[in-house]
Motif scaffolding. Structure first.
Motif, short mmCIF file in Angstrom:
data_model
loop_
_atom_site.label_atom_id
_atom_site.label_comp_id
_atom_site.label_asym_id
_atom_site.label_seq_id
_atom_site.Cartn_x
_atom_site.Cartn_y
_atom_site.Cartn_z
N ALA A 128 1.52 -3.60 -3.10
CA ALA A 128 1.28 -2.75 -4.28
C ALA A 128 2.59 -2.46 -5.01
O ALA A 128 2.66 -2.55 -6.25
N PHE A 129 3.62 -2.14 -4.27
CA PHE A 129 4.93 -1.82 -4.87
C PHE A 129 5.48 -3.02 -5.64
O PHE A 129 5.91 -2.89 -6.78
N LEU A 130 5.46 -4.19 -5.02
CA LEU A 130 6.01 -5.38 -5.68
C LEU A 130 5.16 -5.81 -6.87
O LEU A 130 5.71 -6.23 -7.90
N LEU A 131 3.86 -5.69 -6.77
CA LEU A 131 3.00 -6.04 -7.91
C LEU A 131 3.30 -5.13 -9.10
O LEU A 131 3.28 -5.58 -10.25
N HIS A 132 3.60 -3.87 -8.82
CA HIS A 132 3.88 -2.94 -9.92
C HIS A 132 5.31 -3.07 -10.43
O HIS A 132 5.54 -3.22 -11.63
N ARG A 133 6.27 -3.04 -9.54
CA ARG A 133 7.67 -3.00 -9.95
C ARG A 133 8.26 -4.36 -10.29
O ARG A 133 9.12 -4.46 -11.15
N MET A 146 -6.04 -6.13 -5.33
CA MET A 146 -6.02 -5.80 -3.91
C MET A 146 -7.39 -5.39 -3.38
O MET A 146 -7.57 -5.23 -2.17
N GLY A 147 -8.33 -5.16 -4.29
CA GLY A 147 -9.67 -4.74 -3.87
C GLY A 147 -9.70 -3.32 -3.34
O GLY A 147 -10.43 -3.01 -2.40
N VAL A 148 -8.88 -2.44 -3.95
CA VAL A 148 -8.84 -1.04 -3.53
C VAL A 148 -9.00 -0.16 -4.77
O VAL A 148 -9.03 -0.64 -5.90
N SER A 149 -9.06 1.14 -4.55
CA SER A 149 -9.19 2.08 -5.67
C SER A 149 -7.82 2.32 -6.32
O SER A 149 -6.78 2.05 -5.72
N ILE A 150 -7.86 2.83 -7.52
CA ILE A 150 -6.62 3.18 -8.22
C ILE A 150 -5.88 4.26 -7.42
O ILE A 150 -4.65 4.23 -7.33
N LYS A 151 -6.61 5.18 -6.85
CA LYS A 151 -6.01 6.24 -6.04
C LYS A 151 -5.24 5.64 -4.86
O LYS A 151 -4.14 6.09 -4.53
N VAL A 153 -3.87 2.70 -4.78
CA VAL A 153 -2.66 2.08 -5.35
C VAL A 153 -1.61 3.16 -5.60
O VAL A 153 -0.43 2.98 -5.26
N GLU A 154 -2.02 4.29 -6.18
CA GLU A 154 -1.09 5.39 -6.42
C GLU A 154 -0.43 5.84 -5.12
O GLU A 154 0.78 6.06 -5.07
N LYS A 155 -1.24 5.96 -4.07
CA LYS A 155 -0.70 6.40 -2.78
C LYS A 155 0.27 5.38 -2.21
O LYS A 155 1.33 5.74 -1.69
N HIS A 156 -0.06 4.09 -2.30
CA HIS A 156 0.83 3.05 -1.79
C HIS A 156 2.18 3.08 -2.53
O HIS A 156 3.24 3.02 -1.91
N ILE A 157 2.13 3.16 -3.84
CA ILE A 157 3.37 3.10 -4.63
C ILE A 157 4.20 4.36 -4.43
O ILE A 157 5.42 4.29 -4.27
N SER A 158 3.57 5.52 -4.40
CA SER A 158 4.35 6.74 -4.18
C SER A 158 4.94 6.76 -2.77
O SER A 158 6.09 7.19 -2.58
N ALA A 159 4.20 6.26 -1.78
CA ALA A 159 4.75 6.19 -0.42
C ALA A 159 5.93 5.22 -0.37
O ALA A 159 6.93 5.48 0.31
N ALA A 160 5.83 4.11 -1.10
CA ALA A 160 6.94 3.15 -1.14
C ALA A 160 8.18 3.78 -1.78
O ALA A 160 9.30 3.61 -1.28
N MET A 161 7.97 4.51 -2.87
CA MET A 161 9.10 5.16 -3.53
C MET A 161 9.75 6.19 -2.61
O MET A 161 10.98 6.27 -2.52
N LEU A 162 8.93 6.99 -1.94
CA LEU A 162 9.48 7.99 -1.02
C LEU A 162 10.26 7.33 0.11
O LEU A 162 11.32 7.80 0.51
N GLU A 163 9.73 6.24 0.61
CA GLU A 163 10.40 5.52 1.69
C GLU A 163 11.76 5.00 1.21
O GLU A 163 12.77 5.10 1.93
N LEU A 164 11.80 4.45 0.02
CA LEU A 164 13.07 3.97 -0.52
C LEU A 164 14.07 5.11 -0.70
O LEU A 164 15.25 4.98 -0.35
N ILE A 165 13.61 6.22 -1.21
CA ILE A 165 14.49 7.37 -1.44
C ILE A 165 15.06 7.87 -0.12
O ILE A 165 16.25 8.15 -0.01
N ARG A 166 14.19 7.98 0.86
CA ARG A 166 14.63 8.52 2.16
C ARG A 166 15.59 7.57 2.89
O ARG A 166 16.48 8.01 3.59
N GLN A 167 15.38 6.27 2.73
CA GLN A 167 16.17 5.33 3.51
C GLN A 167 17.38 4.75 2.77
O GLN A 167 18.15 4.01 3.36
N MET A 168 17.50 5.09 1.50
CA MET A 168 18.62 4.55 0.73
C MET A 168 19.65 5.65 0.50
O MET A 168 19.46 6.51 -0.34
#
Length: 175
Positions: A128-133, A146-151, A153-168
């Motif tokens: 989800a993160f790579l498809l968006h960014r 991906m065959g999922v809901s928009i919600k 997708v929002e959760k996947h992308i926000s979790a990816a952003m948080l993970e990047l912030i925390r680990q970078m």
């Protein structure tokens, strides 16, 4: 002043609300260029979900509030992304920052760390993160791919952003 009676909205009521609110939704979502239609659609979907859960007294008001909240969330997400991946303004005292080998090494190392964090993400989150960014797909397009809901997708992308912030770590990029 008495509140209007609560009633369950029918599909016709929702359709009338959507049609009569189109111009207002455009006015609210226009601040988020390229995502206006997605945000308006997301607000409409959230209104439908809310109407399925409970009676709504003022559907137009709720629709506008949902759209405004989605716009705020998207603007915050963009600001966060910009801070995470921002390119520093060139220092007036340096003719070319790219020519500084130490800085080039630091930038390359930061990029490698970011790629490692992305590679270590769960597959659906990473996708989800790579498809968006990287591919520039909208949340709706990603949800369909991906065959999922928009919600989701929002959760996947926000979790990816948080993970990047925390680990970078910020290193020396905040100078």
């Amino acid at each position: 002043m008495t509140k209007p009676p609560l009633r369950i909205l029918t599909h016709e009521d929702l359709e009338i609300t959507f049609r009569s609110s189109a111009q207002g939704l455009r006015a609210i979502t226009r601040r988020v260029e390229e995502d206006e239609a997605d945000l308006a659609q997301d607000a409409c979907l959230k209104l439908v979900e809310a109407a399925n859960r409970e009676p709504i007294a003022a559907p137009t008001h709720l629709l506008y509030r949902l759209a405004r909240n989605l716009v705020i969330d998207r603007l915050r997400s963009r600001a966060l992304t910009a801070r995470l991946f921002r390119a520093e303004a060139a220092d007036e005292h340096h003719l070319c920052l790219a020519a500084d080998p130490e800085r080039a090494l630091a930038v390359n190392e930061r990029l490698r760390r970011a790629l490692r964090v992305i590679d270590d993400m769960p597959s659906r989150r990473r996708q989800a993160f790579l498809l968006h960014r990287i591919d520039g797909l909208t949340y709706l397009e990603i949800a369909r791919a991906m065959g999922v809901s928009i919600k989701a997708v929002e959760k996947h992308i926000s979790a990816a952003m948080l993970e990047l912030i925390r680990q970078m770590p910020n290193d020396d990029f905040e100078r």
